[in-house]
Motif scaffolding. Structure first.
Motif, PDB file in Angstrom:
ATOM      1  N   TYR A  18     -46.320  29.855 -28.213  1.00 61.25           N
ATOM      2  CA  TYR A  18     -46.392  28.636 -27.136  1.00 61.25           C
ATOM      3  C   TYR A  18     -47.554  28.193 -26.444  1.00 61.25           C
ATOM      4  N   ASN A  19     -47.612  27.125 -26.232  1.00 59.27           N
ATOM      5  CA  ASN A  19     -48.860  26.137 -25.578  1.00 59.27           C
ATOM      6  C   ASN A  19     -48.405  26.186 -23.938  1.00 59.27           C
ATOM      7  N   THR A  20     -49.600  27.272 -23.563  1.00 57.21           N
ATOM      8  CA  THR A  20     -49.550  27.407 -21.727  1.00 57.21           C
ATOM      9  C   THR A  20     -50.089  25.805 -21.218  1.00 57.21           C
ATOM     10  N   THR A  21     -50.505  24.943 -21.800  1.00 59.40           N
ATOM     11  CA  THR A  21     -51.269  24.109 -21.385  1.00 59.40           C
ATOM     12  C   THR A  21     -50.421  22.615 -21.522  1.00 59.40           C
ATOM     13  N   THR A  22     -49.482  22.440 -21.964  1.00 62.49           N
ATOM     14  CA  THR A  22     -49.161  21.234 -22.248  1.00 62.49           C
ATOM     15  C   THR A  22     -47.610  20.472 -21.063  1.00 62.49           C
ATOM     16  N   GLY A  23     -47.480  20.389 -21.055  1.00 62.78           N
ATOM     17  CA  GLY A  23     -46.336  19.856 -20.476  1.00 62.78           C
ATOM     18  C   GLY A  23     -46.110  18.415 -21.340  1.00 62.78           C
ATOM     19  N   GLY A  24     -45.144  18.757 -22.393  1.00 56.53           N
ATOM     20  CA  GLY A  24     -45.612  17.547 -22.908  1.00 56.53           C
ATOM     21  C   GLY A  24     -43.915  17.065 -23.577  1.00 56.53           C
ATOM     22  N   GLY A  25     -43.377  18.925 -23.987  1.00 56.24           N
ATOM     23  CA  GLY A  25     -42.077  18.164 -24.554  1.00 56.24           C
ATOM     24  C   GLY A  25     -41.342  18.704 -23.290  1.00 56.24           C
ATOM     25  N   SER A  26     -40.644  19.981 -22.743  1.00 62.27           N
ATOM     26  CA  SER A  26     -39.247  19.651 -21.854  1.00 62.27           C
ATOM     27  C   SER A  26     -40.494  20.836 -20.742  1.00 62.27           C
ATOM     28  N   GLY A  27     -41.499  21.490 -21.260  1.00 57.17           N
ATOM     29  CA  GLY A  27     -42.032  21.906 -19.556  1.00 57.17           C
ATOM     30  C   GLY A  27     -43.875  22.526 -19.894  1.00 57.17           C
ATOM     31  N   THR A  28     -44.311  23.431 -19.069  1.00 54.72           N
ATOM     32  CA  THR A  28     -45.918  24.103 -19.807  1.00 54.72           C
ATOM     33  C   THR A  28     -45.219  24.622 -20.545  1.00 54.72           C
ATOM     34  N   THR A  29     -44.992  25.245 -21.494  1.00 56.06           N
ATOM     35  CA  THR A  29     -44.904  25.888 -21.675  1.00 56.06           C
ATOM     36  C   THR A  29     -44.139  26.097 -23.000  1.00 56.06           C
ATOM     37  N   ASP A  30     -44.415  24.880 -24.143  1.00 57.40           N
ATOM     38  CA  ASP A  30     -44.210  24.552 -25.135  1.00 57.40           C
ATOM     39  C   ASP A  30     -43.968  25.358 -26.558  1.00 57.40           C
ATOM     40  N   SER A  31     -42.898  25.721 -26.596  1.00 61.07           N
ATOM     41  CA  SER A  31     -42.756  26.219 -28.289  1.00 61.07           C
ATOM     42  C   SER A  31     -43.872  26.251 -29.501  1.00 61.07           C
ATOM     43  N   ILE A  32     -44.390  26.689 -30.301  1.00 62.80           N
ATOM     44  CA  ILE A  32     -45.282  25.942 -31.339  1.00 62.80           C
ATOM     45  C   ILE A  32     -43.925  26.839 -32.670  1.00 62.80           C
ATOM     46  N   VAL A  33     -44.218  27.723 -32.791  1.00 61.87           N
ATOM     47  CA  VAL A  33     -43.814  28.982 -33.748  1.00 61.87           C
ATOM     48  C   VAL A  33     -43.230  30.282 -33.260  1.00 61.87           C
ATOM     49  N   VAL A  34     -42.159  30.542 -34.258  1.00 63.88           N
ATOM     50  CA  VAL A  34     -41.313  31.414 -34.258  1.00 63.88           C
ATOM     51  C   VAL A  34     -41.746  32.368 -35.173  1.00 63.88           C
ATOM     52  N   LEU A  35     -41.536  33.704 -35.459  1.00 59.77           N
ATOM     53  CA  LEU A  35     -41.968  34.664 -35.957  1.00 59.77           C
ATOM     54  C   LEU A  35     -40.637  35.440 -36.023  1.00 59.77           C
ATOM     55  N   ASP A  36     -40.120  36.114 -36.722  1.00 61.92           N
ATOM     56  CA  ASP A  36     -39.031  37.078 -37.291  1.00 61.92           C
ATOM     57  C   ASP A  36     -39.727  37.828 -37.865  1.00 61.92           C
ATOM     58  N   PHE A  37     -40.262  39.302 -37.774  1.00 65.23           N
ATOM     59  CA  PHE A  37     -40.790  40.598 -38.517  1.00 65.23           C
ATOM     60  C   PHE A  37     -40.182  40.960 -39.407  1.00 65.23           C
ATOM     61  N   GLY A  38     -38.623  40.415 -39.600  1.00 66.00           N
ATOM     62  CA  GLY A  38     -37.612  40.771 -40.771  1.00 66.00           C
ATOM     63  C   GLY A  38     -36.987  42.851 -40.282  1.00 66.00           C
ATOM     64  N   ALA A  39     -38.473  42.726 -39.328  1.00 64.58           N
ATOM     65  CA  ALA A  39     -37.216  44.474 -38.805  1.00 64.58           C
ATOM     66  C   ALA A  39     -37.958  44.967 -37.892  1.00 64.58           C
ATOM     67  N   ASP A  40     -37.807  45.389 -36.700  1.00 58.88           N
ATOM     68  CA  ASP A  40     -38.425  45.972 -35.395  1.00 58.88           C
ATOM     69  C   ASP A  40     -39.853  46.994 -36.265  1.00 58.88           C
ATOM     70  N   LYS A  41     -40.446  46.601 -35.520  1.00 57.19           N
ATOM     71  CA  LYS A  41     -41.740  46.526 -35.852  1.00 57.19           C
ATOM     72  C   LYS A  41     -42.435  47.661 -34.288  1.00 57.19           C
ATOM     73  N   THR A  42     -42.861  48.941 -34.278  1.00 56.01           N
ATOM     74  CA  THR A  42     -43.070  49.732 -33.122  1.00 56.01           C
ATOM     75  C   THR A  42     -44.623  50.837 -33.145  1.00 56.01           C
ATOM     76  N   SER A  43     -44.721  50.601 -31.810  1.00 52.55           N
ATOM     77  CA  SER A  43     -46.061  51.323 -31.724  1.00 52.55           C
ATOM     78  C   SER A  43     -45.863  52.616 -30.186  1.00 52.55           C
ATOM     79  N   SER A  44     -46.642  53.772 -30.526  1.00 45.29           N
ATOM     80  CA  SER A  44     -45.958  54.542 -29.450  1.00 45.29           C
ATOM     81  C   SER A  44     -47.182  55.292 -29.228  1.00 45.29           C
ATOM     82  N   ALA A  45     -47.900  54.991 -28.005  1.00 43.32           N
ATOM     83  CA  ALA A  45     -49.442  55.018 -27.165  1.00 43.32           C
ATOM     84  C   ALA A  45     -50.493  55.254 -28.823  1.00 43.32           C
ATOM     85  N   GLY A  46     -49.919  53.785 -29.464  1.00 46.84           N
ATOM     86  CA  GLY A  46     -51.255  53.221 -30.611  1.00 46.84           C
ATOM     87  C   GLY A  46     -51.167  51.261 -29.990  1.00 46.84           C
TER      88      GLY A  46
END
Length: 132
Positions: free
Chosen positions: A85-113
């Motif tokens: 999301y864009n934290t600079t604009t105020g063009g759409g509906s606010g100042t955090t306009d969405s740009i891209v949604v990503l789906d990883f296809g499954a949960d991804k995990t890090s454990s102290a890494g």
């Protein structure tokens, strides 16, 4: 790529990437960043991480842009997807306009890494954002 959302490196807008659990739902009505079902854990702060823009370019009739890979270091988190999301604009509906949604296809995990988002090659066929 240099108007409502200016992707130009160093002089463009500021973009962030927030991580989400498998309970998050995004669709065409997702217009802004939301904290609902956002990932939490060691090494991750609400709102996500700031992305480094790669200046847009063209190849033939395709314009494209990219971001540098993003790492949440020494983290213990689980995520199913992300929102850029864009934290600079105020063009759409606010100042955090969405740009891209990503789906990883499954949960991804890090454990102290490191939890790293690796963006695809920045070219006309693979870049994360392409307009043809």
């Amino acid at each position: 790529m240099q108007a409502q959302h200016d992707f130009t490196n160093s002089t463009g807008h500021t973009f962030k990437l927030a991580l989400y659990t498998n309970s998050a739902t995004f669709d065409a009505s997702t217009t802004d960043y939301t904290a609902t079902n956002e990932t939490s854990g060691t090494g991750y702060s609400a709102g996500g991480g700031t992305l480094t823009n790669v200046t847009p370019t063209t190849s033939g009739t395709t314009a494209f842009t990219d971001f540098a890979d993003l790492t949440f270091a020494s983290s213990s988190i689980t995520a199913r997807g992300a929102l850029i999301y864009n934290t600079t604009t105020g063009g759409g509906s606010g100042t955090t306009d969405s740009i891209v949604v990503l789906d990883f296809g499954a949960d991804k995990t890090s454990s102290a890494g490191d939890f790293t988002i690796v963006f695809p090659t920045a070219d006309a066929s693979n870049a994360i954002i392409r307009i043809a």
